[in-house]
Design a protein around this motif. Structure first.
Motif, mmCIF file in Angstrom:
data_model
loop_
_atom_site.group_PDB
_atom_site.id
_atom_site.type_symbol
_atom_site.label_atom_id
_atom_site.label_comp_id
_atom_site.label_asym_id
_atom_site.label_seq_id
_atom_site.Cartn_x
_atom_site.Cartn_y
_atom_site.Cartn_z
ATOM 1 N N ASP A 1 0.832 -1.218 0.000
ATOM 2 C CA ASP A 1 0.000 0.000 0.000
ATOM 3 C C ASP A 1 0.861 1.260 0.000
ATOM 4 O O ASP A 1 0.611 2.204 -0.750
ATOM 5 C CB ASP A 1 -0.894 0.038 1.253
ATOM 6 N N TYR B 1 1.280 3.807 -3.032
ATOM 7 C CA TYR B 1 0.883 5.213 -2.888
ATOM 8 C C TYR B 1 1.977 6.135 -3.416
ATOM 9 O O TYR B 1 1.719 7.047 -4.199
ATOM 10 C CB TYR B 1 0.586 5.539 -1.416
ATOM 11 N N THR C 1 -6.531 10.613 4.659
ATOM 12 C CA THR C 1 -6.587 9.154 4.819
ATOM 13 C C THR C 1 -7.859 8.725 5.543
ATOM 14 O O THR C 1 -8.044 7.548 5.801
ATOM 15 C CB THR C 1 -5.374 8.630 5.621
ATOM 16 N N SER D 1 -4.027 15.300 -1.880
ATOM 17 C CA SER D 1 -4.127 13.895 -2.218
ATOM 18 C C SER D 1 -5.187 13.259 -1.328
ATOM 19 O O SER D 1 -5.210 13.496 -0.128
ATOM 20 C CB SER D 1 -2.743 13.286 -1.971
ATOM 21 N N LEU E 1 -7.052 9.553 -0.454
ATOM 22 C CA LEU E 1 -6.970 8.103 -0.708
ATOM 23 C C LEU E 1 -8.278 7.525 -1.243
ATOM 24 O O LEU E 1 -8.317 6.417 -1.750
ATOM 25 C CB LEU E 1 -6.581 7.341 0.558
ATOM 26 N N TYR F 1 -11.258 6.782 -3.770
ATOM 27 C CA TYR F 1 -11.418 6.814 -5.236
ATOM 28 C C TYR F 1 -12.870 6.642 -5.667
ATOM 29 O O TYR F 1 -13.162 6.627 -6.853
ATOM 30 C CB TYR F 1 -10.492 5.825 -5.942
ATOM 31 N N ASN G 1 -6.040 11.363 -6.595
ATOM 32 C CA ASN G 1 -6.998 10.541 -5.852
ATOM 33 C C ASN G 1 -6.439 9.143 -5.603
ATOM 34 O O ASN G 1 -5.305 8.821 -5.944
ATOM 35 C CB ASN G 1 -8.374 10.515 -6.533
ATOM 36 N N GLY G 2 -7.261 8.282 -4.967
ATOM 37 C CA GLY G 2 -6.778 6.984 -4.512
ATOM 38 C C GLY G 2 -6.744 5.891 -5.561
ATOM 39 O O GLY G 2 -6.270 4.786 -5.266
ATOM 40 N N MET H 1 -3.189 4.642 -6.325
ATOM 41 C CA MET H 1 -2.640 3.831 -5.227
ATOM 42 C C MET H 1 -3.186 2.409 -5.294
ATOM 43 O O MET H 1 -2.459 1.436 -5.122
ATOM 44 C CB MET H 1 -3.007 4.458 -3.890
#
Ligand code: ATR
Length: 282
Positions: free
Chosen positions: A111, A115, A200, A226, A228, A230, A250-251, A254
């Motif tokens: 993860d 990221y 987060t 940013s 996390l 999506y 965006n996530g 990641m």
């Protein structure tokens, strides 16, 4: 056109375990990649209840499953059932990828690295110059704070609804960088000099898309923001950041990159990122 590989007695299994798991896009993302590379592997999702995690891991081991992803709520709980944990996963305290190496179960965490790869690729950011604000102090925040600190960011502020968790996370990453911690409600005191803001928390995630974890007026113009999340692809936080001339991230990247790193560990082949991105986005 995508062609699937016919299952035979040699087909190996990959999986994701979580609870719930029905929302996961990992099966379509990984299977699309496996098909594109014509590999004799099948990827399935298993809904594993927390009280049955140990049995599930024993079963995956006994069936010689080649590897699996681990998602909520098992990322921490699975650790005692594995044979070895790599350094990043040990420091982060969570495993999202297991490789079955000839009967030895090795836990990894892709993860954090996923990221970083996505943030660098999509924003072109120079990490050594960033003054970071991390919103949230849960498992995801720990992975992000760890990789950012190890990548050389000079300062991290952790802001969390529960201030004690923010302090705990800040003191963990203080071994690699300068940090401070505060309660989310006090965050106004520290936003003006931040160059990278990372959400987060789950605030803003569907279906509660009209919420932001941070008062948009506190987003510094020109910073990198940013999130996390999506789903939605552009949270209200990112929409507000964009209005202020910020670079947004965006996530989804990641998610794709953590999957690609896991895929490479299982198959030994470079992951077809474009195939994975288009399967994850559809
Ligand atoms: P994850 O592994 O996704 O990080 P987690 O460990 O449960 O999940 O952490 C969730 C994070 O989102 C926490 O920082 C949580 O704040 P608390 O530590 O105070 O619980 C944060 N969070 C969740 N819902 C929130 C909300 N409505 N407002 C602010 N923060 C929230």
């Amino acid at each position: 056109m995508e062609t699937t590989v016919q299952a035979t007695a040699h087909t190996q299994l990959l999986a994701v375990i979580g609870h719930p798991i029905a929302h996961s896009k990992s099966p379509q993302m990984h299977q699309a990649a496996l098909n594109a590379q014509q590999l004799p592997l099948t990827y399935l999702a298993f809904d594993v209840w927390p009280e049955e995690l140990q049995e599930a891991v024993s079963g995956l081991r006994a069936l010689r499953v080649r590897g699996w992803n681990v998602t909520i709520p098992h990322k921490v709980a699975i650790i005692p059932f594995l044979d070895a944990i790599d350094e990043d996963a040990r420091e982060i305290g969570a495993v999202n990828t297991v490789v079955n190496d000839g009967g030895r179960l090795i836990g990894y965490n892709t993860d954090g690295a996923g990221y970083l790869a996505s943030l660098r690729e999509e924003t072109g950011i120079t990490l050594r110059e960033q003054r970071v604000l991390i919103l949230g102090a849960g498992g995801a925040a720990r992975a992000i704070a760890y990789v950012l600190a190890r990548a050389g960011v000079p300062h991290i502020v952790v802001a969390n609804r529960t201030a004690s968790r923010a302090r705990e996370l800040a003191s963990f990453v203080a071994q690699w960088t300068e940090t401070s911690a505060l309660a989310l409600e006090e965050v106004a005191a520290c936003t003006s000099d931040r160059t990278l803001i990372v959400n987060t928390t789950s605030v803003g995630m569907a279906p509660h898309t009209d919420a932001t974890p941070l008062d948009p007026r506190l987003i510094p113009a020109g910073s990198v923001v940013s999130d996390l999340i999506y789903n939605p692809a552009k949270t209200l936080l990112l929409q507000e950041a964009e209005k202020r001339g910020c670079t947004i991230h965006n996530g989804l990247g990641m998610f794709i990159r953590q999957g690609a790193l896991a895929y490479e560990k299982w198959t030994g082949k470079p992951a077809p990122l474009d195939v994975m991105r288009s399967a994850a986005s559809s």
